[in-house]
Design a protein around this motif. Structure first.
Motif, PDB file in Angstrom:
ATOM      1  N   ALA A   1      13.962  -0.859   6.622  1.00  0.00           N
ATOM      2  CA  ALA A   1      13.617  -0.594   7.679  1.00  0.00           C
ATOM      3  C   ALA A   1      12.554   0.287   7.765  1.00  0.00           C
ATOM      4  N   GLU A   2      13.073   1.430   8.270  1.00  0.00           N
ATOM      5  CA  GLU A   2      11.788   2.266   7.334  1.00  0.00           C
ATOM      6  C   GLU A   2      11.551   2.532   6.556  1.00  0.00           C
ATOM      7  N   ASN A   3      12.242   2.655   4.927  1.00  0.00           N
ATOM      8  CA  ASN A   3      11.459   2.407   4.155  1.00  0.00           C
ATOM      9  C   ASN A   3      10.195   2.091   3.687  1.00  0.00           C
ATOM     10  N   LEU A   4      10.524   0.583   4.833  1.00  0.00           N
ATOM     11  CA  LEU A   4       9.143  -0.177   4.645  1.00  0.00           C
ATOM     12  C   LEU A   4       8.207  -0.423   5.728  1.00  0.00           C
ATOM     13  N   GLN A   5       8.650   0.520   6.431  1.00  0.00           N
ATOM     14  CA  GLN A   5       7.466   0.699   7.601  1.00  0.00           C
ATOM     15  C   GLN A   5       6.346   1.388   6.819  1.00  0.00           C
ATOM     16  N   GLY A   6       5.147   0.075   7.577  1.00  0.00           N
ATOM     17  CA  GLY A   6       4.053   0.165   6.936  1.00  0.00           C
ATOM     18  C   GLY A   6       3.549   0.327   5.700  1.00  0.00           C
ATOM     19  N   ALA A   7       4.494  -0.790   4.916  1.00  0.00           N
ATOM     20  CA  ALA A   7       4.186  -0.650   2.669  1.00  0.00           C
ATOM     21  C   ALA A   7       3.608  -1.668   2.472  1.00  0.00           C
ATOM     22  N   PHE A   8       3.300  -3.273   3.949  1.00  0.00           N
ATOM     23  CA  PHE A   8       2.562  -4.254   3.595  1.00  0.00           C
ATOM     24  C   PHE A   8       1.072  -3.643   4.551  1.00  0.00           C
ATOM     25  N   ARG A   9      -0.341  -4.661   3.948  1.00  0.00           N
ATOM     26  CA  ARG A   9      -1.280  -4.312   4.791  1.00  0.00           C
ATOM     27  C   ARG A   9      -2.053  -5.973   3.753  1.00  0.00           C
ATOM     28  N   VAL A  10      -2.941  -6.839   4.771  1.00  0.00           N
ATOM     29  CA  VAL A  10      -3.517  -7.587   4.617  1.00  0.00           C
ATOM     30  C   VAL A  10      -5.210  -7.030   4.532  1.00  0.00           C
ATOM     31  N   PRO A  11      -5.330  -6.853   3.383  1.00  0.00           N
ATOM     32  CA  PRO A  11      -6.688  -6.550   3.002  1.00  0.00           C
ATOM     33  C   PRO A  11      -8.101  -7.465   4.347  1.00  0.00           C
ATOM     34  N   ASP A  12      -9.194  -6.533   4.701  1.00  0.00           N
ATOM     35  CA  ASP A  12     -10.224  -6.988   5.379  1.00  0.00           C
ATOM     36  C   ASP A  12     -10.304  -8.160   4.892  1.00  0.00           C
ATOM     37  N   ALA A  13     -11.388  -8.412   3.640  1.00  0.00           N
ATOM     38  CA  ALA A  13     -11.589  -9.251   2.681  1.00  0.00           C
ATOM     39  C   ALA A  13     -10.761 -10.713   3.099  1.00  0.00           C
ATOM     40  N   MET A  14      -9.778 -10.133   3.106  1.00  0.00           N
ATOM     41  CA  MET A  14      -8.328 -11.598   3.098  1.00  0.00           C
ATOM     42  C   MET A  14      -8.107 -12.638   4.798  1.00  0.00           C
ATOM     43  N   ARG A  15      -8.225 -11.355   5.587  1.00  0.00           N
ATOM     44  CA  ARG A  15      -8.480 -11.353   7.220  1.00  0.00           C
ATOM     45  C   ARG A  15      -8.974 -12.685   6.772  1.00  0.00           C
ATOM     46  N   PRO A  16      -9.869 -13.857   6.965  1.00  0.00           N
ATOM     47  CA  PRO A  16     -10.769 -14.953   7.191  1.00  0.00           C
ATOM     48  C   PRO A  16      -9.242 -16.110   5.835  1.00  0.00           C
ATOM     49  N   THR A  17      -8.846 -15.493   4.963  1.00  0.00           N
ATOM     50  CA  THR A  17      -7.945 -17.007   4.782  1.00  0.00           C
ATOM     51  C   THR A  17      -6.976 -16.389   5.349  1.00  0.00           C
TER      52      THR A  17
ATOM     53  N   VAL B   1       0.443  -1.491  -0.063  1.00  0.00           N
ATOM     54  CA  VAL B   1      -0.096  -0.090   0.481  1.00  0.00           C
ATOM     55  C   VAL B   1       1.017   1.093  -0.411  1.00  0.00           C
ATOM     56  N   LYS B   2       1.957   0.960   0.139  1.00  0.00           N
ATOM     57  CA  LYS B   2       2.869   2.486   0.070  1.00  0.00           C
ATOM     58  C   LYS B   2       4.255   2.059  -0.991  1.00  0.00           C
ATOM     59  N   ARG B   3       4.334   3.202  -2.118  1.00  0.00           N
ATOM     60  CA  ARG B   3       4.968   2.956  -2.706  1.00  0.00           C
ATOM     61  C   ARG B   3       6.565   3.489  -2.601  1.00  0.00           C
ATOM     62  N   THR B   4       7.149   2.501  -2.201  1.00  0.00           N
ATOM     63  CA  THR B   4       8.858   3.396  -1.212  1.00  0.00           C
ATOM     64  C   THR B   4       9.877   3.160  -2.095  1.00  0.00           C
ATOM     65  N   ARG B   5      10.591   3.806  -1.767  1.00  0.00           N
ATOM     66  CA  ARG B   5      12.025   3.923  -2.231  1.00  0.00           C
ATOM     67  C   ARG B   5      12.865   2.635  -2.914  1.00  0.00           C
ATOM     68  N   GLN B   6      13.727   2.698  -4.274  1.00  0.00           N
ATOM     69  CA  GLN B   6      14.314   1.633  -4.186  1.00  0.00           C
ATOM     70  C   GLN B   6      15.493   1.183  -3.639  1.00  0.00           C
ATOM     71  N   GLN B   7      14.961   0.216  -2.468  1.00  0.00           N
ATOM     72  CA  GLN B   7      16.341  -0.584  -1.932  1.00  0.00           C
ATOM     73  C   GLN B   7      17.709  -0.448  -2.125  1.00  0.00           C
ATOM     74  N   VAL B   8      17.806  -0.488  -3.535  1.00  0.00           N
ATOM     75  CA  VAL B   8      19.333  -0.687  -3.445  1.00  0.00           C
ATOM     76  C   VAL B   8      20.238   0.634  -3.232  1.00  0.00           C
ATOM     77  N   GLY B   9      21.380   0.703  -1.952  1.00  0.00           N
ATOM     78  CA  GLY B   9      21.426   1.435  -1.873  1.00  0.00           C
ATOM     79  C   GLY B   9      21.800   2.094  -0.606  1.00  0.00           C
ATOM     80  N   LEU B  10      20.817   1.921   0.212  1.00  0.00           N
ATOM     81  CA  LEU B  10      20.104   1.737   1.622  1.00  0.00           C
ATOM     82  C   LEU B  10      20.738   0.930   2.335  1.00  0.00           C
ATOM     83  N   THR B  11      21.088   1.655   3.719  1.00  0.00           N
ATOM     84  CA  THR B  11      21.827   1.125   5.225  1.00  0.00           C
ATOM     85  C   THR B  11      20.409   0.103   5.531  1.00  0.00           C
ATOM     86  N   ARG B  12      20.285  -0.742   6.633  1.00  0.00           N
ATOM     87  CA  ARG B  12      19.988  -1.363   7.318  1.00  0.00           C
ATOM     88  C   ARG B  12      18.300  -1.080   7.481  1.00  0.00           C
ATOM     89  N   PRO B  13      18.761   0.079   8.719  1.00  0.00           N
ATOM     90  CA  PRO B  13      17.997   1.155   9.162  1.00  0.00           C
ATOM     91  C   PRO B  13      17.593   1.519   7.729  1.00  0.00           C
TER      92      PRO B  13
END
Length: 253
Positions: free
Chosen positions: A186-202, A171-183
């Protein structure tokens, strides 16, 4: 199809193989059967086999016995339960991933996916659901397909597992990870993924096999696994075709 048609098709295939012999998926050298790697390319791949860290799947230089964890897995445990990969991300393996990912060589997913199913054979019996790491819709539009989904569908078929490409959204358009430090990753990907409500039972209560093409630092699969666990997944294992391994620093995620 009748027996005669089967024989005709087999004959035509044999004739074509003589005129146009199948080529190695990496170097195009002649091979006996397509799709496949020639012996030279196969032998150049750095396959990851035991001994390795049971959590991170990173190889150990010395076999110190079964069930061992790397210092990195102990000091900074990943969100996911276990990670496995076919090989190191270098040489022929890197070229194959780049051809699949950027060269529109979607047919490579069949061979790479089968190799992944073999490398993940200890994970597959424990999995209920195969979920690919998703792309953001803008990146999916520009690339036209998700290489992780192409690999995941092959693995699901090989293992006769349910395939859930819509179970996880980016759900979040992140920067390319290449060249980024490990921290920074992690910051770049904060909140990047979500399970849609309709898929939670699955997802709820299920054991997930999360699939991607390459594991670099682990930031992406950690973020994706965290979203799945928050949605109620019982646990998450990770399977990739390749992973970055820095010699002398095995176990770094």
């Amino acid at each position: 199809m009748t027996a005669g048609r089967h024989a005709l098709r087999a004959g035509l295939s044999a004739a074509l193989a003589i005129v146009y012999p199948p080529g190695c998926i990496a170097c195009q050298a002649a091979v006996g059967q397509a799709p496949a790697l020639c012996p030279s390319c196969w032998s150049s791949i750095g396959f990851i086999e035991r001994p390795y860290c049971e959590r991170l799947g990173t190889p150990f230089a010395v076999d110190l016995g079964p069930g061992l964890l790397s210092p990195a897995a102990i000091a900074d445990p990943p969100v996911f339960a276990r990670a496995r990969a076919v090989c190191r991300f270098d040489g022929v393996a890197r070229e194959l991933v780049h051809r699949l990912k950027y060269g529109d060589r979607t047919e490579l997913a069949l061979t790479l996916g089968r190799m992944m199913a073999q490398a993940g054979r200890e994970l597959l019996p424990d999995a209920d659901l195969v979920v690919p790491v998703p792309l953001h819709r803008t990146r999916l539009w520009s690339r036209r397909f998700n290489q992780a989904a192409a690999l995941a569908v092959v693995i699901a078929r090989q293992a006769r597992l349910s395939f859930a490409p819509a179970a996880l959204s980016r759900v979040k358009r992140t920067r390319q990870q290449v060249g980024l430090t490990r921290p920074q990753r992690a910051e770049n990907l904060q909140g990047a993924f979500r399970v849609p409500d309709a898929m939670r039972p699955t997802i709820d209560g299920r054991r997930i096999l999360l699939v991607d093409d390459v594991l670099t630092t682990g930031s992406t699969v950690n973020a994706a696994a965290r979203a799945l666990l928050r949605a109620g997944a019982r646990d998450v294992d990770v399977l990739t075709f390749a992973r970055v391994v820095t010699d002398g620093h095995e176990g770094t995620t």
